[in-house]
Design a protein around this motif. Structure first.
Motif, short mmCIF file in Angstrom:
data_model
loop_
_atom_site.label_atom_id
_atom_site.label_comp_id
_atom_site.label_asym_id
_atom_site.label_seq_id
_atom_site.Cartn_x
_atom_site.Cartn_y
_atom_site.Cartn_z
N SER A 17 40.27 25.93 82.12
CA SER A 17 41.19 24.91 82.37
C SER A 17 42.14 25.90 83.10
CB SER A 17 42.52 25.07 80.83
OG SER A 17 41.67 24.20 79.48
N ALA A 18 42.17 26.84 82.64
CA ALA A 18 42.74 27.93 83.49
C ALA A 18 41.98 27.43 85.55
CB ALA A 18 42.38 29.51 83.35
N ALA A 19 40.55 27.46 86.11
CA ALA A 19 40.26 27.03 86.60
C ALA A 19 40.93 25.44 87.68
CB ALA A 19 38.89 26.98 86.14
N GLU A 20 40.98 24.90 86.73
CA GLU A 20 41.55 23.80 86.58
C GLU A 20 42.99 23.92 86.83
OE1 GLU A 20 40.58 20.28 84.52
OE2 GLU A 20 39.18 20.50 83.52
N ILE A 21 43.96 24.26 86.77
CA ILE A 21 44.86 24.54 87.21
C ILE A 21 45.39 25.38 87.95
CG2 ILE A 21 47.48 25.44 86.56
CD1 ILE A 21 46.31 23.08 84.82
N PHE A 22 44.68 26.65 88.65
CA PHE A 22 44.33 27.26 89.50
C PHE A 22 43.88 26.38 91.24
CE2 PHE A 22 43.43 31.40 86.96
CZ PHE A 22 44.95 31.47 86.92
N ASP A 23 42.51 25.70 90.45
CA ASP A 23 41.58 24.95 91.47
C ASP A 23 43.01 23.89 92.22
OD1 ASP A 23 40.17 24.01 93.54
OD2 ASP A 23 40.21 21.92 92.13
N GLU A 61 37.40 34.29 88.31
CA GLU A 61 36.61 34.77 88.79
C GLU A 61 35.08 35.58 88.09
OE1 GLU A 61 39.96 36.27 92.17
OE2 GLU A 61 39.29 37.79 90.19
N ALA A 62 35.40 36.03 87.44
CA ALA A 62 33.70 36.62 86.86
C ALA A 62 32.76 35.42 86.68
CB ALA A 62 34.03 37.38 85.51
N ALA A 63 33.21 34.31 85.70
CA ALA A 63 32.30 33.39 85.79
C ALA A 63 31.91 32.53 87.40
CB ALA A 63 33.18 32.34 84.45
N ALA A 64 32.80 32.36 88.35
CA ALA A 64 32.33 31.25 89.46
C ALA A 64 31.37 32.73 89.85
CB ALA A 64 33.85 31.68 90.40
N VAL A 65 31.24 33.85 89.49
CA VAL A 65 30.43 35.20 90.15
C VAL A 65 29.18 34.43 90.12
CG1 VAL A 65 29.43 37.34 90.24
CG2 VAL A 65 31.44 37.25 90.81
N LEU A 66 29.32 34.53 88.10
CA LEU A 66 27.81 33.73 87.99
C LEU A 66 27.33 32.24 88.29
CD1 LEU A 66 28.21 34.73 84.81
CD2 LEU A 66 27.10 35.96 86.65
N ARG A 67 28.47 31.38 88.83
CA ARG A 67 28.08 30.15 89.09
C ARG A 67 27.38 31.19 90.94
NH1 ARG A 67 30.83 29.33 84.74
NH2 ARG A 67 31.35 27.19 84.37
N LEU A 68 28.22 31.36 92.07
CA LEU A 68 27.44 31.66 92.82
C LEU A 68 25.79 32.25 93.15
CD1 LEU A 68 28.30 31.61 95.39
CD2 LEU A 68 29.10 34.24 95.59
N ALA A 69 25.97 32.92 92.09
CA ALA A 69 24.50 34.16 91.75
C ALA A 69 23.23 33.08 91.60
CB ALA A 69 24.60 34.76 90.82
N ASP A 70 23.87 31.28 90.78
CA ASP A 70 22.90 30.26 90.79
C ASP A 70 22.46 29.72 92.50
OD1 ASP A 70 22.73 31.02 87.98
OD2 ASP A 70 24.37 29.75 87.49
N ALA A 105 37.43 27.27 91.83
CA ALA A 105 39.17 28.45 91.63
C ALA A 105 38.44 29.13 92.23
CB ALA A 105 39.08 28.07 90.01
N GLY A 106 37.33 30.34 91.67
CA GLY A 106 36.86 31.35 92.27
C GLY A 106 36.85 31.07 93.78
N PHE A 107 36.48 30.82 94.56
CA PHE A 107 37.24 30.52 96.31
C PHE A 107 38.03 30.35 96.16
CE2 PHE A 107 31.94 29.90 96.63
CZ PHE A 107 31.94 30.91 97.62
N HIS A 108 38.96 30.09 95.80
CA HIS A 108 40.37 29.91 95.60
C HIS A 108 41.44 31.08 95.75
CE1 HIS A 108 43.98 26.61 95.81
NE2 HIS A 108 44.59 28.12 95.63
N LEU A 109 40.46 30.95 94.53
CA LEU A 109 41.66 32.92 93.86
C LEU A 109 41.55 33.98 95.41
CD1 LEU A 109 40.72 32.51 90.15
CD2 LEU A 109 43.35 33.09 91.89
N PRO A 117 41.89 40.06 94.61
CA PRO A 117 40.73 39.09 94.00
C PRO A 117 40.14 41.08 93.34
CG PRO A 117 40.59 38.77 96.76
CD PRO A 117 41.72 39.32 96.64
N GLN A 118 40.00 40.33 92.49
CA GLN A 118 38.99 41.43 91.96
C GLN A 118 37.53 41.12 91.94
OE1 GLN A 118 40.04 44.27 90.04
NE2 GLN A 118 42.02 43.45 90.53
N GLU A 119 37.40 40.00 92.26
CA GLU A 119 36.00 40.11 92.78
C GLU A 119 35.75 38.57 94.23
OE1 GLU A 119 33.16 40.51 91.92
OE2 GLU A 119 33.30 41.17 89.90
N ASP A 120 35.38 38.85 95.22
CA ASP A 120 36.07 38.09 96.00
C ASP A 120 34.37 37.34 96.62
OD1 ASP A 120 36.02 37.70 98.70
OD2 ASP A 120 37.57 39.27 99.10
#
Length: 206
Positions: A17-23, A61-70, A105-109, A117-120
């Motif tokens: 939900s946070a990702a949706e709102i941030f995005d 951001e931490a969740a998005a890092v895992l997505r980017l690793a995929d 959202a991870g990229f947006h942040l 950002p904690q995770e760029d």
């Protein structure tokens, strides 16, 4: 165990939900009330898992890092050119950005001026592209005189530009757009053009 599973589901729902709102609204405008409401939980439940909006952003951001690793983690196939692996990764990135709000959202942040950002993710992507291009250079796939730094700058600027533009118009993240990008770039990178064994449209099904 059921209580732990419920807590994990609640936490995951809040991150989504946070990702949706941030995005949609950006970090500064996003409210914890809107995030908890979208997740279907109370503000108290949100604060049980996350002390602040900043903590929620760090979790996204931490969740998005895992997505980017995929996106970047696919092993090259036997005999596959290193440049093809890079082309394929850009197609996977565009497809993931279209479909995955957490990655978006991870990229947006990364671009939010209100907080560092904690995770760029953009820097992580740049570092991976540089590694991929250096592998291509080591394999003799780059045209003589083509500098690794120039290739990295072009690919990162183009793909991050598509990411930013795609936040408002997903046509920028279409497979056709990424294919056109590589049809333009590849003839300047490879020793001979056209290169029949390189597929600008990607060589793997998404």
């Amino acid at each position: 165990m059921a209580k732990q599973e419920r807590a994990v589901r609640t936490r995951d729902a809040l991150i989504g939900s946070a990702a949706e709102i941030f995005d949609r609204e950006g970090y500064t405008v996003a409210s914890l009330t809107a995030i908890s409401s979208l997740a279907g939980v109370s503000n108290g439940a949100l604060h049980f898992h996350f002390a602040s909006k900043a903590a929620l952003a760090e979790a996204v951001e931490a969740a998005a890092v895992l997505r980017l690793a995929d996106v970047t983690g696919a092993a090259p196939r036997p005999g596959e050119r290193r440049l093809q692996a890079l082309v394929d990764a850009t197609h996977r990135l565009a497809a993931a950005l279209r479909a995955d709000v957490v990655l978006r959202a991870g990229f947006h942040l990364c671009g939010e001026s209100a907080r560092p950002p904690q995770e760029d993710l953009r820097e992580r992507w740049r570092a991976w592209v540089e590694e991929a291009v250096r592998r291509a250079e080591a394999a003799g796939e780059l045209r003589p005189g083509v500098a690794v730094a120039d290739v990295v700058a072009a690919v990162v600027a183009a793909t991050v530009g598509l990411e930013v533009l795609g936040a408002r118009d997903t046509r920028w993240l279409s497979a056709a757009t990424v294919t056109r990008l590589w049809r333009l770039l590849l003839p300047t990178l490879v020793p001979s053009a056209p290169a029949p064994d390189l597929a600008p449209e990607g060589s793997r099904p998404l």
